[in-house]
Design an enzyme around this catalytic site. Structure first.
Site, PDB file in Angstrom:
ATOM      1  N   CYS A  78       0.820  -1.211   0.000  1.00  0.00           N
ATOM      2  CA  CYS A  78       0.000   0.000   0.000  1.00  0.00           C
ATOM      3  C   CYS A  78       0.859   1.269   0.000  1.00  0.00           C
ATOM      4  CB  CYS A  78      -0.977  -0.019   1.180  1.00  0.00           C
ATOM      5  SG  CYS A  78      -0.184  -0.042   2.783  1.00  0.00           S
ATOM      6  N   ASP A 162     -30.397   1.035  12.961  1.00  0.00           N
ATOM      7  CA  ASP A 162     -29.161   1.779  12.710  1.00  0.00           C
ATOM      8  C   ASP A 162     -27.972   0.850  12.969  1.00  0.00           C
ATOM      9  OD1 ASP A 162     -27.530   3.826  11.949  1.00  0.00           O
ATOM     10  OD2 ASP A 162     -27.953   5.132  13.651  1.00  0.00           O
ATOM     11  N   ASP A 225     -31.757   4.662   8.794  1.00  0.00           N
ATOM     12  CA  ASP A 225     -30.872   5.821   8.800  1.00  0.00           C
ATOM     13  C   ASP A 225     -30.152   5.911   7.454  1.00  0.00           C
ATOM     14  OD1 ASP A 225     -29.241   7.911   9.599  1.00  0.00           O
ATOM     15  OD2 ASP A 225     -27.792   6.595  10.577  1.00  0.00           O
TER      16      ASP A 225
HETATM   17 MG   LIG Z   1     -26.256   5.099  10.719  1.00  0.00          MG
END
Ligand SMILES: [Mg+2]
Length: 320
Positions: A78, A162, A225
């Site tokens: 990387c 969520d 959400d």
């Molecule tokens: Mg969220």
DNA sequence: GCGACAG
DNA sequence: ATCTTGTCGC
């Protein structure tokens, strides 16, 4: 859960797609003495919008060239990935960016004032790839044709979902209310993260944990959400969950991904797709009308924060 | 140079 | 959403 075989296959494929490994496989193709950029890796993944996510995934690379305990052929270089203008970019290690400069220097790549010298002639672009994000976009466009924006739900209860994250673990909480807004219970699930957050691809990150919790309890309607049809391809996470799980769903996002406001209406390409309700940008996901999405979020929006808190506190609980 | 960029 | 390896457009 739905037993529609085609949707099952799409779901199963999503669960097995590991974008981290796709990213690392691309980075491994950059030869010593050359560099590539976050944006070029993102393009090879299928969408340049993923450039920042590439940086994030490389920051989580556990197989860097500094590791002494990883077999050579498994290492991910990387340090050979830099910014699109030739600037060195970031690096996560003890020594930080100076480690990156030293690794590149050892491969004959000179850095002066944080800029790769002879950048243009050293950029590797010839990636072998199957462009996973391009395939995913097609899938989003395909599935978007199955969205129903009209009331087709019963209000026996409401689920608000969520997801919170801790490293490569996802924690999902589903708060269930009765039709009067009384809290009836919380359901929880965890899952390993295989896909980073990439704007417009949120569903591919959060669907696996959400499906895990829906496996435990399936409310009559879901508030998520994120967005529903308020999305560049009309396929936000609420639509994605709605169509694949065949469940009525509404999206409630805290910021505007796309579209314009006209008073409290949200327009996308001039078409009315949602409403602003309190601090949320609300759009229907599936089997709910725009008007009902607004009314339901008006009624239950205080519990969106509750689901958010419930997911967040799972991180500090040792049960998982 | 600063903001945008669902989460 | 985290705990910070981006890019483009104004
Ligand atoms: Mg969220």
């Amino acid at each position: 859960m739905a037993k529609n075989n085609r949707k099952e296959c799409i779901h199963k494929r999503m669960r097995t797609l590991n974008l981290y490994e796709k990213c690392y496989d691309l980075v491994k193709q950059i030869p010593p003495g050359m560099v590539s950029t976050y944006g070029l890796i993102a393009e090879a993944l299928g969408d340049k919008i993923a450039a920042r996510a590439v940086g994030k995934m490389l920051g989580e690379n556990q197989r860097s060239f500094l590791r002494k305990d990883v077999p050579e052929e498994e290492k991910v270089p990387c340090h050979r990935v830099v910014k699109s203008d030739g600037a060195i970019g970031g690096f996560t290690s003890e020594g930080g960016v100076s480690d990156k400069i030293a690794l590149l220097c050892a491969e004959g790549v000179k850095i002066v004032d944080g800029i790769v010298q002879d950048f243009e002639t050293r950029v590797f672009t010839d990636f072998k790839t199957d462009y996973p994000l391009a395939r995913i976009r097609k899938e989003q466009e395909m599935l978007s044709r199955e969205i129903l924006i009209a009331d087709d739900y019963k209000l026996t209860d409401v689920g608000i979902v969520d997801v919170a994250y801790y490293g490569r673990k996802a924690f999902c909480a589903l708060v269930v209310l009765d039709a009067y807004g009384e809290k009836k219970g919380v359901f929880r699930a965890v899952c390993d993260v295989m896909f980073p957050y990439i704007p417009t691809y949120l569903a591919y990150r959060e669907l696996p944990p959400i499906f895990n919790v829906l496996d435990i309890y399936r409310p009559s309607i879901l508030i998520i959400d994120g967005n529903g049809i308020l999305h560049p391809r009309g396929m936000g996470i609420a639509s994605h969950v709605g169509v694949l799980a065949e469940i009525p769903a509404i999206g409630a996002a805290k910021s505007l991904l796309t579209g314009e406001l006209r008073d409290d209406k949200i327009l996308l390409d001039g078409k009315h797709v949602g409403y602003v309700v309190e601090k949320y940008f609300v759009s229907p996901g599936h089997r709910v009308s725009i008007e009902s999405a607004r009314e339901l979020v008006k009624r239950f929006h205080t519990y969106i924060r509750e689901a958010h808190r419930e997911a967040g506190r799972m991180k500090s609980t040792s049960d998982f």
